[in-house]
Design a protein around this motif. Structure first.
Motif, PDB file in Angstrom:
ATOM      1  N   GLU A 132     -30.440  63.148  39.424  1.00 25.78           N
ATOM      2  CA  GLU A 132     -29.424  63.760  40.303  1.00 25.78           C
ATOM      3  C   GLU A 132     -28.754  64.987  39.709  1.00 25.78           C
ATOM      4  O   GLU A 132     -27.709  65.421  40.193  1.00 25.78           O
ATOM      5  N   GLN A 133     -29.346  65.563  38.652  1.00 25.30           N
ATOM      6  CA  GLN A 133     -28.727  66.765  38.067  1.00 25.30           C
ATOM      7  C   GLN A 133     -28.825  67.950  39.031  1.00 25.30           C
ATOM      8  O   GLN A 133     -27.964  68.829  39.025  1.00 25.30           O
ATOM      9  N   ASP A 135     -28.687  67.701  42.355  1.00 27.75           N
ATOM     10  CA  ASP A 135     -27.592  67.483  43.306  1.00 27.75           C
ATOM     11  C   ASP A 135     -26.258  67.883  42.672  1.00 27.75           C
ATOM     12  O   ASP A 135     -25.401  68.477  43.330  1.00 27.75           O
ATOM     13  N   ALA A 136     -26.112  67.546  41.383  1.00 29.51           N
ATOM     14  CA  ALA A 136     -24.861  67.889  40.686  1.00 29.51           C
ATOM     15  C   ALA A 136     -24.665  69.404  40.656  1.00 29.51           C
ATOM     16  O   ALA A 136     -23.547  69.890  40.839  1.00 29.51           O
ATOM     17  N   LEU A 137     -25.751  70.149  40.431  1.00 28.38           N
ATOM     18  CA  LEU A 137     -25.645  71.617  40.443  1.00 28.38           C
ATOM     19  C   LEU A 137     -25.096  72.099  41.787  1.00 28.38           C
ATOM     20  O   LEU A 137     -24.204  72.951  41.826  1.00 28.38           O
ATOM     21  N   SER A 138     -25.645  71.541  42.877  1.00 30.93           N
ATOM     22  CA  SER A 138     -25.191  71.947  44.211  1.00 30.93           C
ATOM     23  C   SER A 138     -23.701  71.658  44.390  1.00 30.93           C
ATOM     24  O   SER A 138     -22.967  72.490  44.917  1.00 30.93           O
ATOM     25  N   THR A 139     -23.259  70.478  43.933  1.00 33.46           N
ATOM     26  CA  THR A 139     -21.843  70.136  44.113  1.00 33.46           C
ATOM     27  C   THR A 139     -20.941  70.989  43.227  1.00 33.46           C
ATOM     28  O   THR A 139     -19.741  71.055  43.461  1.00 33.46           O
ATOM     29  N   LEU A 140     -21.527  71.625  42.200  1.00 35.63           N
ATOM     30  CA  LEU A 140     -20.735  72.511  41.343  1.00 35.63           C
ATOM     31  C   LEU A 140     -20.875  73.965  41.801  1.00 35.63           C
ATOM     32  O   LEU A 140     -20.763  74.899  41.003  1.00 35.63           O
ATOM     33  N   THR A 142     -23.377  75.752  42.561  1.00 38.30           N
ATOM     34  CA  THR A 142     -24.443  76.525  41.930  1.00 38.30           C
ATOM     35  C   THR A 142     -25.750  76.237  42.658  1.00 38.30           C
ATOM     36  O   THR A 142     -26.161  75.076  42.739  1.00 38.30           O
TER      37      THR A 142
ATOM     38  N   LEU B  53     -25.965  67.850  51.142  1.00 38.83           N
ATOM     39  CA  LEU B  53     -27.230  67.729  50.410  1.00 38.83           C
ATOM     40  C   LEU B  53     -28.311  67.190  51.337  1.00 38.83           C
ATOM     41  O   LEU B  53     -29.496  67.419  51.117  1.00 38.83           O
ATOM     42  N   LEU B  76     -17.097  73.281  48.727  1.00 40.54           N
ATOM     43  CA  LEU B  76     -17.516  72.820  47.401  1.00 40.54           C
ATOM     44  C   LEU B  76     -16.523  73.247  46.319  1.00 40.54           C
ATOM     45  O   LEU B  76     -16.368  72.566  45.310  1.00 40.54           O
ATOM     46  N   PHE B  79     -13.924  70.575  45.608  1.00 34.48           N
ATOM     47  CA  PHE B  79     -14.569  69.274  45.626  1.00 34.48           C
ATOM     48  C   PHE B  79     -15.093  68.912  44.226  1.00 34.48           C
ATOM     49  O   PHE B  79     -15.544  69.772  43.479  1.00 34.48           O
ATOM     50  N   PHE B  83     -21.236  61.208  39.657  1.00 38.92           N
ATOM     51  CA  PHE B  83     -22.506  60.616  40.085  1.00 38.92           C
ATOM     52  C   PHE B  83     -22.733  59.258  39.433  1.00 38.92           C
ATOM     53  O   PHE B  83     -22.182  58.960  38.371  1.00 38.92           O
ATOM     54  N   ALA B  87     -25.192  62.183  35.802  1.00 37.90           N
ATOM     55  CA  ALA B  87     -25.909  63.437  36.113  1.00 37.90           C
ATOM     56  C   ALA B  87     -25.431  64.598  35.261  1.00 37.90           C
ATOM     57  O   ALA B  87     -25.252  65.718  35.747  1.00 37.90           O
ATOM     58  N   PHE B  89     -25.845  67.563  32.513  1.00 39.55           N
ATOM     59  CA  PHE B  89     -26.968  68.462  32.211  1.00 39.55           C
ATOM     60  C   PHE B  89     -27.362  68.283  30.737  1.00 39.55           C
ATOM     61  O   PHE B  89     -26.574  68.575  29.845  1.00 39.55           O
ATOM     62  N   PHE B 100     -18.556  73.603  33.357  1.00 39.67           N
ATOM     63  CA  PHE B 100     -19.640  74.306  34.060  1.00 39.67           C
ATOM     64  C   PHE B 100     -19.101  75.183  35.187  1.00 39.67           C
ATOM     65  O   PHE B 100     -19.454  76.344  35.319  1.00 39.67           O
ATOM     66  N   ARG B 101     -18.214  74.598  35.991  1.00 40.63           N
ATOM     67  CA  ARG B 101     -17.694  75.368  37.139  1.00 40.63           C
ATOM     68  C   ARG B 101     -16.690  76.417  36.683  1.00 40.63           C
ATOM     69  O   ARG B 101     -16.558  77.474  37.305  1.00 40.63           O
ATOM     70  N   ARG B 151     -15.782  66.186  34.256  1.00 44.68           N
ATOM     71  CA  ARG B 151     -16.399  67.322  34.967  1.00 44.68           C
ATOM     72  C   ARG B 151     -15.936  67.348  36.427  1.00 44.68           C
ATOM     73  O   ARG B 151     -15.662  68.412  36.987  1.00 44.68           O
TER      74      ARG B 151
END
Lengths: 264, 250
Positions: A132-133, A135-140, A142, B53, B76, B79, B83, B87, B89, B100-101, B151
């Motif tokens: 799910e990394q 999916d995690a990118l999308s929620t961040l 990116t 998604l 987003l 938000f 996970f 999840a 990286f 990250f954000r 995160r």
């Protein structure tokens, strides 16, 4: 009636296979078009591109270098043996050079990097998919296409021609070493013949091929990884598919590009 | 400022499998709504539909009355999500994951400031600054969950989703994560939405509980009404009984 039913079943399975092939081709083309459309739209991730350049280019150098070195040497021996049948041993430097630069450098370099890099990209992105990394990118906020796919495509298209250029030089050097050390060629004559015979078009055609092969191998790694199914088996299958499809497409693209360069 | 989430007639099918059959739900602003339901009831698909998604076949997701898909980037940006497997990286360090954000987007911070914020968030979830430069693979499952939580809250979001937050954790660590979720959502005044089938989590986190069954909201009510609601499906789920209207595969 039985024969008719068997015929229907055979036709149905052929039809299903053709439809599946069309669907897979369409999905790949849409993926490629989406990735290319992101090449020119910000945001860009230069650090990621640099990281991928290092991984795809620098770390592939030993495998490409060794492959072309031994291929150049073997090519010199083969051409010498073949040329001896009609007293044409002197063609060894020129044929080694043209063979390496136009064909063997890009194709073998592309295949070796496909084996190394396509598999690694597919495994990495596939694992990111199943954990799910992505999916995690999308929620961040990116876009995974921009962050994962585009840097790898750019890096491969830049790295492959550079790798192949170095591979060409090492391959010709391999031929030179065997020619001078084993086949008693004069070193200066060997170098002069090589330099006289090679043209800019020979080198450029090989480098264009390398750039296309770079695009193919990165695209297939990304595509297979991105669409990896759940679980370790899914990632394993994505990795295998990436290498096999990249290799086959490299051979197909090589023929098409050779035909184009040959005609022009 | 928190945000009310409204789902109207959300429908999603995969081929012939109807996963969501018209979900209607209101998650009140600033409250923790927990969605329960047996495995395969469509909880994760529901969450992914809200996030964009997965594209729903029909229905609407509204944030304070406005469609969420009108400006997805803006949605987003306010938000955060924890996970199921964290999840994180793999290729980034712990602080790079948390920040990250923060180092991207319109209001991005420089790396030094982002690191300071990330370390502060790590401290909030009970992790010391020592872990900031480690990689996720070097951490235990519980620590990874905490990093995932850090995160999720790094940019002080108005909405936080928690996907099976205690799965795979020992009971003590699960309790810690439940308490953190409760405390942190209250602290930043966020609207929380959790999907789980862990009843301990439900009791620890929920203000409101909704039960998803067969692609629809079967029951919705306050957490303290759950045990006395009289719905046989909810009762069976809460008690964990194999006998009842929900078919259990033996």
């Amino acid at each position: 009636m039985v024969v008719l039913r068997y015929a229907q079943e055979i036709l149905a399975s052929i039809g299903a296979a053709v439809l599946a092939l069309c669907a897979a081709t369409g999905a790949l083309l849409i993926f490629a078009a989406t990735a290319v459309s992101h090449l020119v739209r910000p945001p860009f991730y230069p650090v990621e591109i640099g990281r991928q350049l290092l991984r795809i280019g620098w770390f592939s150098l030993p495998v490409v270098g060794l492959t072309t070195l031994f291929t150049g040497g073997a090519l010199a021996l083969q051409i010498f043996a073949g040329g001896a049948r009609f007293n044409a041993e002197s063609v060894v430097p020129s044929i080694v050079a043209i063979g390496m630069v136009r064909e063997l450098g890009p194709v073998l370099g592309g295949l070796m990097v496909a084996g190394r890099v396509s598999a690694s990209i597919a495994a990495e992105i596939g694992t990111m998919r199943v954990t799910e990394q992505i999916d995690a990118l999308s929620t961040l906020s990116t876009n995974p296409m921009k962050y994962l796919v585009v840097p790898r495509l750019i890096a491969a298209v830049i790295a492959l021609p550079l790798l192949v250029l170095i591979g060409d030089i090492i391959g010709v050097m391999g031929g030179f070493m065997v020619g001078v050390g084993r086949l008693d060629f004069n070193a200066a004559t060997y170098i002069n013949t090589t330099a006289d015979f090679l043209t800019t078009a020979d080198v450029v055609s090989g480098l264009v091929k390398a750039a296309v092969f770079g695009f193919i191998l990165a695209l297939m790694g990304c595509y297979q990884g991105y669409h990896s199914q759940r679980g370790a088996q899914g990632v394993g299958r994505a990795t295998t598919n990436a290498v096999v499809s990249a290799s086959v497409l490299i051979f197909a693209a090589n023929y098409i590009l050779t035909e184009v360069f040959f005609t022009s | 400022m928190s945000t009310q989430i409204t789902l109207k007639n959300l429908t999603k099918s995969f081929g012939r499998k109807h996963v969501l059959r018209g979900v209607d739900l209101v998650a009140p602003a600033g409250q923790n709504t927990v969605i329960i339901g047996e495995s395969g009831s469509g909880k994760s698909v529901l969450l992914k539909c809200i996030l964009g998604l997965v594209k729903p076949d029909a229905g609407e997701v509204l944030l304070d009355g406005q469609p969420a898909d009108r400006d997805r980037d803006a949605f987003l940006a306010r938000f955060g999500m924890l996970f199921q497997g964290a999840a994180l990286f793999d290729s980034l360090t712990v602080w790079e994951n948390v920040g990250f954000r923060l180092v991207r987007g319109k209001n991005k911070l420089n790396r030094s400031d982002a690191r300071d914020v990330a370390v502060e968030k790590l401290r909030r979830v009970g992790l010391s600054a020592d872990v900031a430069d480690q990689f996720p693979a070097e951490l235990s499952g519980g620590m990874q969950k905490r990093v995932g939580l850090a995160r999720a809250i790094a940019a002080d979001p108005q909405i936080i989703f928690f996907d099976e937050p205690t799965t795979g954790l020992d009971p003590i660590m699960a309790g810690v994560i439940n308490d953190l979720i409760r405390e942190i959502t209250a602290e930043i005044g966020a609207t929380g939405m959790t999907i789980t089938h862990d009843m301990t989590s439900v009791r620890a986190i929920a203000d409101q509980v909704a039960m998803l069954h067969n692609g629809k909201i079967r029951w919705i009510g306050q957490a303290d009404q759950m045990d006395t609601c009289g719905d046989p499906y909810v009762e069976q789920f809460v008690t964990g009984s194999a006998d009842g209207p929900i078919e259990a595969v033996r």
